[in-house]
Scaffold this active site. Structure first.
Site, PDB file in Angstrom:
ATOM      1  N   ALA A 123     -46.208  13.482  17.188  1.00 47.65           N
ATOM      2  CA  ALA A 123     -45.632  14.172  16.028  1.00 47.65           C
ATOM      3  C   ALA A 123     -44.960  15.469  16.452  1.00 47.65           C
ATOM      4  O   ALA A 123     -45.458  16.191  17.311  1.00 47.65           O
ATOM      5  CB  ALA A 123     -46.736  14.483  15.023  1.00 47.65           C
ATOM      6  N   ARG A 165     -47.166  25.144  28.731  1.00 47.83           N
ATOM      7  CA  ARG A 165     -47.525  26.029  27.619  1.00 47.83           C
ATOM      8  C   ARG A 165     -48.442  27.097  28.182  1.00 47.83           C
ATOM      9  O   ARG A 165     -49.024  26.929  29.259  1.00 47.83           O
ATOM     10  CB  ARG A 165     -48.239  25.240  26.517  1.00 47.83           C
ATOM     11  CG  ARG A 165     -49.534  24.639  27.005  1.00 47.83           C
ATOM     12  CD  ARG A 165     -50.138  23.637  26.032  1.00 47.83           C
ATOM     13  NE  ARG A 165     -51.466  23.265  26.496  1.00 47.83           N
ATOM     14  CZ  ARG A 165     -52.094  22.170  26.130  1.00 47.83           C
ATOM     15  NH1 ARG A 165     -51.520  21.309  25.312  1.00 47.83           N
ATOM     16  NH2 ARG A 165     -53.296  21.923  26.580  1.00 47.83           N
ATOM     17  N   ARG A 177      -3.000   8.667 -10.745  1.00 47.21           N
ATOM     18  CA  ARG A 177      -4.181   8.905 -11.577  1.00 47.21           C
ATOM     19  C   ARG A 177      -5.458   9.170 -10.789  1.00 47.21           C
ATOM     20  O   ARG A 177      -6.489   9.519 -11.354  1.00 47.21           O
ATOM     21  CB  ARG A 177      -4.384   7.731 -12.548  1.00 47.21           C
ATOM     22  CG  ARG A 177      -3.406   7.783 -13.713  1.00 47.21           C
ATOM     23  CD  ARG A 177      -3.784   6.811 -14.792  1.00 47.21           C
ATOM     24  NE  ARG A 177      -3.439   5.440 -14.443  1.00 47.21           N
ATOM     25  CZ  ARG A 177      -4.157   4.377 -14.799  1.00 47.21           C
ATOM     26  NH1 ARG A 177      -5.264   4.512 -15.492  1.00 47.21           N
ATOM     27  NH2 ARG A 177      -3.754   3.167 -14.453  1.00 47.21           N
ATOM     28  N   ASP A 195      -4.783  -1.948  -3.313  1.00 50.18           N
ATOM     29  CA  ASP A 195      -5.702  -1.339  -4.282  1.00 50.18           C
ATOM     30  C   ASP A 195      -6.448  -2.385  -5.096  1.00 50.18           C
ATOM     31  O   ASP A 195      -7.012  -2.092  -6.131  1.00 50.18           O
ATOM     32  CB  ASP A 195      -4.942  -0.380  -5.219  1.00 50.18           C
ATOM     33  CG  ASP A 195      -3.908  -1.092  -6.080  1.00 50.18           C
ATOM     34  OD1 ASP A 195      -3.627  -2.278  -5.834  1.00 50.18           O
ATOM     35  OD2 ASP A 195      -3.382  -0.452  -7.011  1.00 50.18           O
ATOM     36  N   ALA A 217       0.833  -1.201   0.000  1.00 47.19           N
ATOM     37  CA  ALA A 217       0.000   0.000   0.000  1.00 47.19           C
ATOM     38  C   ALA A 217       0.870   1.254   0.000  1.00 47.19           C
ATOM     39  O   ALA A 217       0.546   2.257   0.624  1.00 47.19           O
ATOM     40  CB  ALA A 217      -0.902  -0.010   1.234  1.00 47.19           C
ATOM     41  N   GLN A 223       8.139   1.845   3.115  1.00 43.27           N
ATOM     42  CA  GLN A 223       8.953   1.790   1.901  1.00 43.27           C
ATOM     43  C   GLN A 223       9.099   3.250   1.451  1.00 43.27           C
ATOM     44  O   GLN A 223       8.177   3.807   0.870  1.00 43.27           O
ATOM     45  CB  GLN A 223       8.248   0.953   0.820  1.00 43.27           C
ATOM     46  CG  GLN A 223       9.062   0.821  -0.449  1.00 43.27           C
ATOM     47  CD  GLN A 223       8.228   0.309  -1.622  1.00 43.27           C
ATOM     48  OE1 GLN A 223       7.026   0.518  -1.685  1.00 43.27           O
ATOM     49  NE2 GLN A 223       8.886  -0.338  -2.568  1.00 43.27           N
ATOM     50  N   GLY A 225       0.725  -8.092 -16.247  1.00 45.24           N
ATOM     51  CA  GLY A 225       1.795  -9.063 -16.450  1.00 45.24           C
ATOM     52  C   GLY A 225       1.189 -10.365 -16.971  1.00 45.24           C
ATOM     53  O   GLY A 225       0.069 -10.722 -16.616  1.00 45.24           O
TER      54      GLY A 225
HETATM   55  C1  UD1 Z   1       1.534  -5.337 -11.015  1.00 43.32           C
HETATM   56  C2  UD1 Z   1       2.297  -6.559 -11.522  1.00 43.32           C
HETATM   57  C3  UD1 Z   1       1.624  -7.125 -12.768  1.00 43.32           C
HETATM   58  C4  UD1 Z   1       0.169  -7.421 -12.473  1.00 43.32           C
HETATM   59  C5  UD1 Z   1      -0.543  -6.209 -11.892  1.00 43.32           C
HETATM   60  C6  UD1 Z   1      -1.900  -6.585 -11.421  1.00 43.32           C
HETATM   61  C7  UD1 Z   1       4.613  -6.151 -10.910  1.00 43.32           C
HETATM   62  C8  UD1 Z   1       5.944  -5.726 -11.380  1.00 43.32           C
HETATM   63  N1  UD1 Z   1       3.648  -6.158 -11.814  1.00 43.32           N
HETATM   64  O1  UD1 Z   1       1.651  -4.352 -12.006  1.00 43.32           O
HETATM   65  O2  UD1 Z   1       2.260  -8.311 -13.187  1.00 43.32           O
HETATM   66  O3  UD1 Z   1      -0.490  -7.871 -13.643  1.00 43.32           O
HETATM   67  O4  UD1 Z   1       0.179  -5.682 -10.784  1.00 43.32           O
HETATM   68  O5  UD1 Z   1      -2.586  -5.452 -11.002  1.00 43.32           O
HETATM   69  O6  UD1 Z   1       4.458  -6.506  -9.773  1.00 43.32           O
HETATM   70  N2  UD1 Z   1       3.492  -0.946  -4.716  1.00 43.32           N
HETATM   71  C9  UD1 Z   1       4.225  -0.632  -3.610  1.00 43.32           C
HETATM   72  N3  UD1 Z   1       5.524  -0.262  -3.742  1.00 43.32           N
HETATM   73  C10 UD1 Z   1       6.135  -0.199  -4.948  1.00 43.32           C
HETATM   74  C11 UD1 Z   1       5.364  -0.519  -6.091  1.00 43.32           C
HETATM   75  C12 UD1 Z   1       4.062  -0.907  -5.944  1.00 43.32           C
HETATM   76  O7  UD1 Z   1       3.705  -0.690  -2.494  1.00 43.32           O
HETATM   77  O8  UD1 Z   1       7.322   0.137  -4.975  1.00 43.32           O
HETATM   78  C13 UD1 Z   1       2.094  -1.350  -4.566  1.00 43.32           C
HETATM   79  C14 UD1 Z   1       1.153  -0.357  -5.217  1.00 43.32           C
HETATM   80  O9  UD1 Z   1       0.738   0.624  -4.288  1.00 43.32           O
HETATM   81  C15 UD1 Z   1       0.007  -1.266  -5.634  1.00 43.32           C
HETATM   82  C16 UD1 Z   1       0.677  -2.594  -5.911  1.00 43.32           C
HETATM   83  O10 UD1 Z   1       1.902  -2.570  -5.231  1.00 43.32           O
HETATM   84  O11 UD1 Z   1      -0.928  -1.464  -4.592  1.00 43.32           O
HETATM   85  C17 UD1 Z   1       0.891  -2.865  -7.395  1.00 43.32           C
HETATM   86  O12 UD1 Z   1       1.746  -1.898  -7.934  1.00 43.32           O
HETATM   87  P1  UD1 Z   1       1.523  -1.275  -9.375  1.00 43.32           P
HETATM   88  O13 UD1 Z   1       2.579  -0.283  -9.610  1.00 43.32           O
HETATM   89  O14 UD1 Z   1       0.120  -0.843  -9.532  1.00 43.32           O
HETATM   90  O15 UD1 Z   1       1.802  -2.559 -10.288  1.00 43.32           O
HETATM   91  P2  UD1 Z   1       1.308  -2.794 -11.758  1.00 43.32           P
HETATM   92  O16 UD1 Z   1       2.156  -2.031 -12.686  1.00 43.32           O
HETATM   93  O17 UD1 Z   1      -0.147  -2.614 -11.832  1.00 43.32           O
HETATM   94 CA    CA Z   2      -1.843  -1.536 -10.645  1.00 43.28          CA
END
Ligand code: UD1
Ligand code: CA
Length: 449
Positions: A362, A422, A15, A105, A9, A75, A140
């Site tokens: 009422a 009253r 976006r 998410d 998270a 992180q 992916g």
């Molecule tokens: C990721 C997957 C993809 C998959 C897709 C499904 C990877 C590299 N790719 O892509 O294969 O099909 O999800 O939705 O894993 N997050 C962190 N820290 C980071 C990066 C991400 O906490 O450094 C969290 C984001 O907040 C999110 C989740 O990890 O909740 C997924 O990250 P996101 O960047 O949306 O991955 P996708 O590109 O969608």
């Molecule tokens: Ca995503």
């Protein structure tokens, strides 16, 4: 088998165009993060670790509001999903069992699917949750051979042939926690995005002679939210699912698509919900209760046989005992209505206790707020509160007492007494006739002039 949940998270969710971190946007009145955490709780995890980054303080507070035991790791730079999971390392110390990675998410992964993943670990060292995508887009792709998962390739890095694969990665992964951490240590960022990809653990595991497999789920479960439009889509999907579940459980919904439920709404069998009823969080409706059209309920409990609405508003702390009636344009907040009590029209009851069988006329209002403090109104059993009574709290009305219509009640009323607060009625014979004659004559004179 002990389970540790790791919930990612940390992302900003650019976006969403929002100051609020993406995972705290709400679906059915609960942050998306809670939906993901709740699904994971069905596995009775030994620990839940939330990886926060963007607006970490807010995310941590929300995670701990849902689960006070949740551990939060930070992180500080979002370098990819593998990097995110690696941050959970310190919180996995002393833990022996499986880790399951969820995304904050991606709120709709079902309990059944997670249970299936936990079971599939008996056959594979690494289990990935995949789905057949109607439009695989930028997900992916899972490269499989028979039952075996060979590797996962990100869209950005995929060949045309790999992009033609429709079996996609949901992101959910299960593996032994220690194995997972050791696989993560080998993940590199030499890819199109320059990120540490969690999905790379599949190839690394296979190179070590470990096996990887796929559990399949419906695409609807993997629905992720990246924009406000997708948030609205997720809300709609949640509402459709909860309506279907309530009806399957024996609740009558006359016009299901017009009713909106919260993530935690509980409704008993044979309850009846008329059209256009809105449920906020924390509502329990018992069997056989009837919620009539256009009512709005939150933080309340409605017992068997009670009838609420149409056009009623139950606010937090409204507690209706069996066979109570709450009618149109009645607002109830932090108040208890005893068995069979009735407040049928145009009334506000706040910070009050109303004994069983009492009737609230009422237009009655509990004047509970003096501008600084809130005060309680206590009404005994079988009392009769006349229409348009102002009950200036703190005040107590005894069992079986009555108040006259239009009374302003500032002092306690003894059991069985009638209180009148009253002005006494005075009558002036012929006065109205004389007044009208005078006024009409004045108007006639004006019209001439
Ligand atoms: C990721 C997957 C993809 C998959 C897709 C499904 C990877 C590299 N790719 O892509 O294969 O099909 O999800 O939705 O894993 N997050 C962190 N820290 C980071 C990066 C991400 O906490 O450094 C969290 C984001 O907040 C999110 C989740 O990890 O909740 C997924 O990250 P996101 O960047 O949306 O991955 P996708 O590109 O969608
Ligand atoms: Ca995503």
């Amino acid at each position: 088998m002990s389970i540790a949940l790791i919930i990612l998270a940390a992302g900003k969710g650019t976006r969403m165009e929002s100051d609020l971190p993406k995972v705290l946007h709400r679906i059915a009145h609960a942050p998306m993060l809670w939906h993901a955490m709740r699904a994971g709780q069905s596995l009775e995890p030994e620990r839940s670790i939330v990886v926060a980054g963007h607006e970490a303080e807010q995310v941590a507070a929300s995670a701990q509001e849902f689960d006070p035991e949740a551990r939060v790791v930070i992180q500080s730079e979002q370098l990819g999903t593998a990097h995110a999971v690696r941050q959970a390392g310190p919180e996995l110390e002393g833990f022996d069992g499986d880790a399951i990675v969820l995304y904050g998410d991606t709120p709709f992964i079902s309990q059944e699917t997670l249970e299936e993943m936990a079971r599939a670990r008996a056959e594979h060292d690494v289990v990935v949750l995949g789905f057949e995508a109607a439009d695989p887009g930028r997900y992916g792709r899972l490269v499989t051979e028979g039952d075996a998962l060979i590797r996962i390739v990100e869209y950005k890095d995929a060949t045309d042939e790999e992009r033609a694969i429709s079996l996609c990665n949901s992101g959910v992964v299960a593996a032994d926690a220690a194995v997972l951490q050791s696989l993560l240590a080998e993940v590199k960022n030499d890819n199109a995005a320059g990120e540490y990809y969690l999905p790379d653990i599949v190839e690394i595991a296979r190179a070590r002679g470990l096996s990887a497999g796929v559990v399949h789920c419906a695409e609807a479960e993997t629905l992720g939210v990246n924009s406000r439009a997708e948030l609205a889509g997720a809300e709609e999907a949640f509402q459709q699912a909860i309506r279907a579940r309530l009806m399957a459980d024996g609740v009558t919904l006359q016009a299901p698509e017009t009713c909106w439920f919260a993530w935690d709404t509980v409704i008993g069998r044979d309850a009846e919900i008329e059209p256009n009823v809105i449920f906020g969080p924390g509502v329990t409706i018992e069997s056989g209760a009837r919620i009539r059209a256009f009512s709005h309920l939150e933080g309340c409990h409605v017992s068997r046989g009670a009838i609420v609405g149409p056009f009623a508003r139950l606010r937090p702390g409204a507690e209706l005992a069996e066979h109570t009636h709450v009618g149109n344009f009645v607002e109830i907040k932090n108040a208890y209505l005893g068995e069979g009590a009735k407040a049928n029209h145009l009334t506000y009851l706040g910070d009050a206790d109303i004994g069983e069988g009492s009737n609230i006329g009422a237009g009655t209002i509990t004047c509970n707020y003096d501008g600084v403090f809130k005060h309680r109104t206590t009404i005994g059993r079988n009392a009769f509160i006349g229409s348009d009574t102002m009950l200036v709290a703190p005040v107590t009305i005894g069992d079986g007492a009555m108040t006259g219509s239009g009374s302003v009640i500032t002092d306690d009323v003894a059991p069985g007494a009638l209180a009148l607060g009253r002005a006494k009625q005075v009558e002036k014979p012929g006065f109205a006739t004389r007044l009208f004659d005078m006024l009409k004559a004045k108007k006639a004179k004006q019209n001439k002039g």
